[in-house]
Design a protein around this motif. Structure first.
Motif, PDB file in Angstrom:
ATOM      1  N   ALA A 286      35.648  39.701  45.807  1.00  0.00           N
ATOM      2  CA  ALA A 286      35.365  40.254  44.476  1.00  0.00           C
ATOM      3  C   ALA A 286      34.031  40.976  44.521  1.00  0.00           C
ATOM      4  O   ALA A 286      33.297  40.889  45.503  1.00  0.00           O
ATOM      5  CB  ALA A 286      35.315  39.110  43.456  1.00  0.00           C
ATOM      6  N   CYS A 287      33.707  41.685  43.443  1.00  0.00           N
ATOM      7  CA  CYS A 287      32.434  42.402  43.343  1.00  0.00           C
ATOM      8  C   CYS A 287      31.772  42.082  42.006  1.00  0.00           C
ATOM      9  O   CYS A 287      32.457  41.808  41.016  1.00  0.00           O
ATOM     10  CB  CYS A 287      32.659  43.923  43.372  1.00  0.00           C
ATOM     11  N   GLY A 288      30.465  42.193  41.972  1.00  0.00           N
ATOM     12  CA  GLY A 288      29.709  42.109  40.715  1.00  0.00           C
ATOM     13  C   GLY A 288      29.938  40.794  39.992  1.00  0.00           C
ATOM     14  O   GLY A 288      29.913  39.706  40.591  1.00  0.00           O
ATOM     15  N   THR A 289      30.182  40.898  38.697  1.00  0.00           N
ATOM     16  CA  THR A 289      30.393  39.709  37.885  1.00  0.00           C
ATOM     17  C   THR A 289      31.611  38.927  38.355  1.00  0.00           C
ATOM     18  O   THR A 289      31.607  37.689  38.361  1.00  0.00           O
ATOM     19  CB  THR A 289      30.542  40.148  36.407  1.00  0.00           C
ATOM     20  N   ALA A 290      32.652  39.625  38.770  1.00  0.00           N
ATOM     21  CA  ALA A 290      33.856  38.938  39.254  1.00  0.00           C
ATOM     22  C   ALA A 290      33.521  38.094  40.484  1.00  0.00           C
ATOM     23  O   ALA A 290      34.099  37.026  40.693  1.00  0.00           O
ATOM     24  CB  ALA A 290      34.940  39.960  39.575  1.00  0.00           C
ATOM     25  N   ASN A 291      32.565  38.561  41.283  1.00  0.00           N
ATOM     26  CA  ASN A 291      32.141  37.781  42.450  1.00  0.00           C
ATOM     27  C   ASN A 291      31.460  36.476  42.013  1.00  0.00           C
ATOM     28  O   ASN A 291      31.618  35.425  42.648  1.00  0.00           O
ATOM     29  CB  ASN A 291      31.200  38.640  43.307  1.00  0.00           C
ATOM     30  N   VAL A 333      39.725  38.711  42.945  1.00  0.00           N
ATOM     31  CA  VAL A 333      39.316  38.445  41.556  1.00  0.00           C
ATOM     32  C   VAL A 333      38.703  39.733  41.020  1.00  0.00           C
ATOM     33  O   VAL A 333      37.703  40.224  41.552  1.00  0.00           O
ATOM     34  CB  VAL A 333      38.294  37.282  41.501  1.00  0.00           C
ATOM     35  N   SER A 334      39.310  40.287  39.972  1.00  0.00           N
ATOM     36  CA  SER A 334      38.856  41.600  39.498  1.00  0.00           C
ATOM     37  C   SER A 334      39.326  41.833  38.069  1.00  0.00           C
ATOM     38  O   SER A 334      40.449  41.473  37.730  1.00  0.00           O
ATOM     39  CB  SER A 334      39.450  42.683  40.416  1.00  0.00           C
ATOM     40  N   GLN A 335      38.475  42.411  37.255  1.00  0.00           N
ATOM     41  CA  GLN A 335      38.896  42.774  35.905  1.00  0.00           C
ATOM     42  C   GLN A 335      39.872  43.951  35.978  1.00  0.00           C
ATOM     43  O   GLN A 335      40.999  43.872  35.502  1.00  0.00           O
ATOM     44  CB  GLN A 335      37.666  43.135  35.061  1.00  0.00           C
ATOM     45  N   SER A 336      39.419  45.024  36.624  1.00  0.00           N
ATOM     46  CA  SER A 336      40.205  46.263  36.624  1.00  0.00           C
ATOM     47  C   SER A 336      41.395  46.206  37.569  1.00  0.00           C
ATOM     48  O   SER A 336      42.402  46.872  37.339  1.00  0.00           O
ATOM     49  CB  SER A 336      39.314  47.433  37.038  1.00  0.00           C
ATOM     50  N   GLY A 337      41.237  45.473  38.665  1.00  0.00           N
ATOM     51  CA  GLY A 337      42.279  45.480  39.698  1.00  0.00           C
ATOM     52  C   GLY A 337      42.269  46.768  40.503  1.00  0.00           C
ATOM     53  O   GLY A 337      43.240  47.083  41.203  1.00  0.00           O
ATOM     54  N   GLU A 338      41.175  47.530  40.435  1.00  0.00           N
ATOM     55  CA  GLU A 338      41.111  48.821  41.136  1.00  0.00           C
ATOM     56  C   GLU A 338      39.881  48.960  42.022  1.00  0.00           C
ATOM     57  O   GLU A 338      39.737  49.980  42.699  1.00  0.00           O
ATOM     58  CB  GLU A 338      41.081  49.994  40.121  1.00  0.00           C
ATOM     59  N   VAL A 385      30.871  48.108  29.886  1.00  0.00           N
ATOM     60  CA  VAL A 385      30.685  48.103  31.340  1.00  0.00           C
ATOM     61  C   VAL A 385      30.418  46.691  31.843  1.00  0.00           C
ATOM     62  O   VAL A 385      30.952  46.257  32.869  1.00  0.00           O
ATOM     63  CB  VAL A 385      29.535  49.075  31.720  1.00  0.00           C
ATOM     64  N   ALA A 386      29.601  45.943  31.119  1.00  0.00           N
ATOM     65  CA  ALA A 386      29.279  44.570  31.535  1.00  0.00           C
ATOM     66  C   ALA A 386      30.463  43.660  31.215  1.00  0.00           C
ATOM     67  O   ALA A 386      30.885  43.560  30.066  1.00  0.00           O
ATOM     68  CB  ALA A 386      28.031  44.099  30.810  1.00  0.00           C
ATOM     69  N   SER A 387      30.975  43.002  32.234  1.00  0.00           N
ATOM     70  CA  SER A 387      32.165  42.174  32.050  1.00  0.00           C
ATOM     71  C   SER A 387      31.792  40.835  31.409  1.00  0.00           C
ATOM     72  O   SER A 387      30.863  40.160  31.851  1.00  0.00           O
ATOM     73  CB  SER A 387      32.801  41.944  33.415  1.00  0.00           C
ATOM     74  N   THR A 388      32.497  40.456  30.350  1.00  0.00           N
ATOM     75  CA  THR A 388      32.202  39.190  29.659  1.00  0.00           C
ATOM     76  C   THR A 388      33.467  38.339  29.541  1.00  0.00           C
ATOM     77  O   THR A 388      33.652  37.369  30.255  1.00  0.00           O
ATOM     78  CB  THR A 388      31.600  39.462  28.263  1.00  0.00           C
ATOM     79  N   GLN A 468      19.841  42.155  33.684  1.00  0.00           N
ATOM     80  CA  GLN A 468      19.368  43.395  34.322  1.00  0.00           C
ATOM     81  C   GLN A 468      20.185  44.597  33.878  1.00  0.00           C
ATOM     82  O   GLN A 468      19.648  45.633  33.523  1.00  0.00           O
ATOM     83  CB  GLN A 468      19.482  43.295  35.841  1.00  0.00           C
ATOM     84  N   GLU A 469      21.512  44.461  33.916  1.00  0.00           N
ATOM     85  CA  GLU A 469      22.343  45.666  33.727  1.00  0.00           C
ATOM     86  C   GLU A 469      22.284  46.211  32.313  1.00  0.00           C
ATOM     87  O   GLU A 469      22.370  47.410  32.117  1.00  0.00           O
ATOM     88  CB  GLU A 469      23.781  45.456  34.201  1.00  0.00           C
ATOM     89  N   VAL A 470      22.127  45.345  31.311  1.00  0.00           N
ATOM     90  CA  VAL A 470      22.125  45.916  29.957  1.00  0.00           C
ATOM     91  C   VAL A 470      20.738  46.044  29.337  1.00  0.00           C
ATOM     92  O   VAL A 470      20.510  46.929  28.529  1.00  0.00           O
ATOM     93  CB  VAL A 470      23.090  45.186  28.984  1.00  0.00           C
ATOM     94  N   LEU A 573      25.581  53.100  35.722  1.00  0.00           N
ATOM     95  CA  LEU A 573      26.713  52.206  36.011  1.00  0.00           C
ATOM     96  C   LEU A 573      28.033  52.806  35.576  1.00  0.00           C
ATOM     97  O   LEU A 573      28.083  53.746  34.798  1.00  0.00           O
ATOM     98  CB  LEU A 573      26.528  50.870  35.293  1.00  0.00           C
ATOM     99  N   ALA A 574      29.109  52.213  36.065  1.00  0.00           N
ATOM    100  CA  ALA A 574      30.455  52.544  35.595  1.00  0.00           C
ATOM    101  C   ALA A 574      31.254  51.261  35.652  1.00  0.00           C
ATOM    102  O   ALA A 574      30.929  50.361  36.422  1.00  0.00           O
ATOM    103  CB  ALA A 574      31.084  53.585  36.490  1.00  0.00           C
ATOM    104  N   LYS A 575      32.274  51.179  34.830  1.00  0.00           N
ATOM    105  CA  LYS A 575      33.002  49.921  34.759  1.00  0.00           C
ATOM    106  C   LYS A 575      33.909  49.694  35.963  1.00  0.00           C
ATOM    107  O   LYS A 575      33.942  48.635  36.536  1.00  0.00           O
ATOM    108  CB  LYS A 575      33.826  49.864  33.473  1.00  0.00           C
ATOM    109  N   SER A 576      34.680  50.726  36.264  1.00  0.00           N
ATOM    110  CA  SER A 576      35.671  50.552  37.301  1.00  0.00           C
ATOM    111  C   SER A 576      35.204  51.334  38.521  1.00  0.00           C
ATOM    112  O   SER A 576      35.175  52.556  38.507  1.00  0.00           O
ATOM    113  CB  SER A 576      36.997  51.074  36.757  1.00  0.00           C
TER     114      SER A 576
HETATM  115  C1  G6P Z   1      31.316  47.024  38.052  1.00  0.00           C
HETATM  116  C2  G6P Z   1      31.173  46.491  36.638  1.00  0.00           C
HETATM  117  C3  G6P Z   1      31.059  44.963  36.659  1.00  0.00           C
HETATM  118  C4  G6P Z   1      32.237  44.358  37.410  1.00  0.00           C
HETATM  119  C5  G6P Z   1      32.377  44.948  38.809  1.00  0.00           C
HETATM  120  C6  G6P Z   1      33.677  44.528  39.471  1.00  0.00           C
HETATM  121  O1  G6P Z   1      30.149  46.868  38.752  1.00  0.00           O
HETATM  122  O2  G6P Z   1      30.030  47.039  36.033  1.00  0.00           O
HETATM  123  O3  G6P Z   1      31.046  44.474  35.325  1.00  0.00           O
HETATM  124  O4  G6P Z   1      32.054  42.982  37.502  1.00  0.00           O
HETATM  125  O5  G6P Z   1      32.397  46.381  38.739  1.00  0.00           O
HETATM  126  O6  G6P Z   1      34.754  45.110  38.772  1.00  0.00           O
HETATM  127  P1  G6P Z   1      36.203  44.490  38.705  1.00  0.00           P
HETATM  128  O7  G6P Z   1      36.994  45.447  37.864  1.00  0.00           O
HETATM  129  O8  G6P Z   1      36.692  44.420  40.120  1.00  0.00           O
HETATM  130  O9  G6P Z   1      36.073  43.142  38.094  1.00  0.00           O
END
Ligand code: G6P
Length: 580
Positions: A286-291, A333-338, A385-388, A468-470, A573-576
């Motif tokens: 995973a990356c970012g918050t999903a990580n 583990v990912s919000q966007s799946g992309e 953008v910030a995943s919650t 940090q991000e927001v 930043l960008a969300k996906s």
């Molecule tokens: C970006 C978003 C984060 C997110 C991360 C992983 O950095 O700003 O909020 O956690 O991507 O994205 P994903 O869609 O894979 O959960």
């Protein structure tokens, strides 16, 4: 990462429709934007600029088809020249993704390049083939042969009606209107007009002319049959409603999203638990918050099921890919799946015979479709953008899965239902006001520290990302016990330290910083005299990290607002993130 929106059909194909669609996709990138409108007389009118879409003032002509792009810069700085669309010869192009061999192609297809982008190189390639008499479809097939990388592209070809679109690695979804067709990177862009969609898969292209839609294989050019699916989302789900920002709307939605997330089918949960049991090693990618949610999962699996799960940020997997083989389980583990870094690991793993278990918020996402089992987050669209809400849903599902793995799924469900209820009660206006008051003081600081232990350690790391991000305040998260091994040197008089939890060891660590002058803010179930400020959270037992992270989300939101920032669209930043 970059939003794409197109529409074909004379009644609706206006610049205004495109701008509205792009606005809904702005979370994917908001450095710059551009729109192309093609009139019935075949003239293409282009308007583009740097900045956010709300700053747009263009006099668009009436169109028969139109498309637009909102950019998150990769190749080339944030300038008007680099904004899409790019026009070369008879081709007008927008692109989301990355052309990895653009340098080589730039030499092969010379033209008077007006930008520094890889996209203009792709336009030049298409234009060169179009000039030799190839059809738009043949040009797209040629592009697929020559371009290395990931893309979702939309193009006008001069004198040929319709929009041509192709996909390899970046999302594109087709919305079917009665007299018109939409093409977008994500469904919310056309949700006000239609819920009927077709998902374009990798190595597929589509040609749309009004309501006529033709799907073709991008390699062979052969026609493909596609099922039209009605999506279960309502247009309001993707709007802010009465909330000032998407971020706070999505934080508040956690009153109900934990309960929706755990409403997983028993069969799927059983299948997922079986995969965990049979796996020759599990890697959570995973990356970012999903990580950070995956890291909480690592603790859940260890504490509840006695299982070791290796959590690796997707971008750090290269050294560990040697351990991925037939029978390994990759848990995405990912919000966007992309997210591109995750996708790359999954693609490599799949080729080696690994199994894939994905948790994403988008049923049609690339990860969901390549997974052997997909557990949907079921939180509705997440646009800030910030995943919650997606992060707490990920943690809830990982928790449930750990219980399923331990053969005690009902017990896990009960604990999570109680957690969902406690969070529902916690999220009330008085709770928010209390946190807002603390955030006003915190927003004056430029540095802060967060500590936590066990499952609250990943939450300390997540808190640092959120803040940090927001709010752009430098925030650092540490394992509470690690503080005395270095970071404590940073503690000076009045330094804010957020303490997650109330276990005796963490409180001792809090005391250590307090004795050195720190301003201690506790987020815990029980009050302690060491806290200068206290945010009370309900006792959620082993799922404590889910309820503890929510006040931190609220805190970071209010810190951003207090500092006059837009929490929905933080800088850079960008969300996906669909590039590596
Ligand atoms: C970006 C978003 C984060 C997110 C991360 C992983 O950095 O700003 O909020 O956690 O991507 O994205 P994903 O869609 O894979 O959960």
């Amino acid at each position: 990462m970059c939003g794409i929106f197109g529409v074909s059909g004379s009644s609706v194909a206006s610049g205004a429709t495109v701008l509205k669609g792009l606005k809904a996709l702005e979370y994917r990138g908001y450095d710059s934007w551009g729109v192309a409108v093609r009139t019935a007389r075949n003239d293409v009118f282009i308007c583009k600029d740097v900045g956010k879409i709300s700053q747009v003032h263009c006099d668009f002509p009436d169109g028969v088809e139109a498309f637009g792009h909102s950019r998150w810069a990769t190749h080339g700085g944030v300038t008007k020249a680099n904004a899409h669309p790019h026009v070369v010869g008879g081709v007008t192009l927008i692109h989301n993704g990355i052309c990895e061999n653009y340098r080589e192609l730039k030499e092969k297809y010379p033209t008077t390049y007006a930008s520094e982008t890889d996209t203009e190189v792709m336009a030049s390639l298409l234009a060169a083939h179009f000039a030799t008499g190839k059809t738009p479809e043949e040009c797209m097939m040629q592009m697929a042969k020559e371009v290395e990388g990931r893309y979702a592209v939309l193009a006008f070809f001069e004198g040929r009606p319709g929009i041509c679109a192709a996909r390899k690695g970046s999302p594109l979804i087709i919305g079917r209107g009665e007299h018109e067709t939409y093409i977008a990177s994500d469904i919310p862009a056309f949700l006000p007009y239609t819920k009927n969609v077709n998902y374009l898969d990798d190595n597929e292209m589509v040609r749309v002319v009004g309501a006529e839609v033709e799907f073709l294989n991008l390699q062979s050019g052969k026609a493909i049959d596609k099922r039209t699916i009605a999506v279960p989302w309502e247009a309001e789900d993707a709007t802010k409603g009465d909330h000032p920002h998407f971020m706070i709307k999505e934080i508040r939605e956690q009153k109900s999203t934990i309960a929706s997330a755990i409403n997983q089918s028993n069969d799927k949960l059983k299948a997922a638990a079986k995969m965990m049991k049979e796996a020759k090693g599990v890697y959570a990618i995973a990356c970012g918050t999903a990580n950070k949610a995956a890291m909480a999962g690592e603790y859940f699996f260890a504490n509840i099921a006695g299982r070791k799960v290796n959590v690796v940020p997707a971008s750090e997997m290269s050294s560990f890919l040697q351990f991925v083989r037939e029978g390994t389980l990759l848990l995405a583990v990912s919000q966007s799946g992309e997210t591109a870094d995750v996708m790359e690991v999954l693609e490599i793993g799949k080729n080696k015979g690994a199994k894939i278990l994905a948790m994403t918020n988008v049923e049609s996402s690339s990860m969901a479709r390549m997974a052997d089992v997909h557990l949907p987050l079921q939180t509705g669209p997440e646009k800030a953008v910030a995943s919650t809400k997606a992060a707490t849903a990920q943690m809830a599902i990982l928790f449930l899965l750990a219980y399923a793995d331990a053969g005690r799924v009902n017990e896990g469900r009960e604990l999570l239902s109680a957690t969902a209820g406690a969070i529902n009660d916690m999220l009330n206006p008085r709770f928010e006001e209390r946190i807002e008051a603390i955030s006003k003081k915190l927003a004056k600081h430029e540095n802060m520290f967060i500590i936590g232990r066990n499952t609250l350690y990943p939450m300390a790391l997540e808190a640092s990302i959120k803040i940090q991000e927001v709010s752009y305040v430098h925030a650092q998260g540490f394992a509470a016990g690690e503080l005395k091994h270095g970071p404590i040197a940073l503690i000076t008089e009045g330094a804010p330290v957020l303490v997650l939890g109330d276990d005796p060891e963490t409180l001792s660590n809090a005391m250590e910083v307090k004795s050195r002058g720190a301003w201690v803010i506790g987020v815990s179930c029980i009050h302690s005299e060491v806290f200068d400020e206290w945010i009370r959270v309900p006792d959620c037992d082993e799922a404590q990290c889910i309820s503890t992270v929510i006040p931190v989300q609220i805190l970071s939101y209010h810190m951003a607002v207090e500092r006059g920032l837009d929490p929905d669209q933080p800088r850079n930043l960008a969300k996906s993130v669909t590039v590596k």
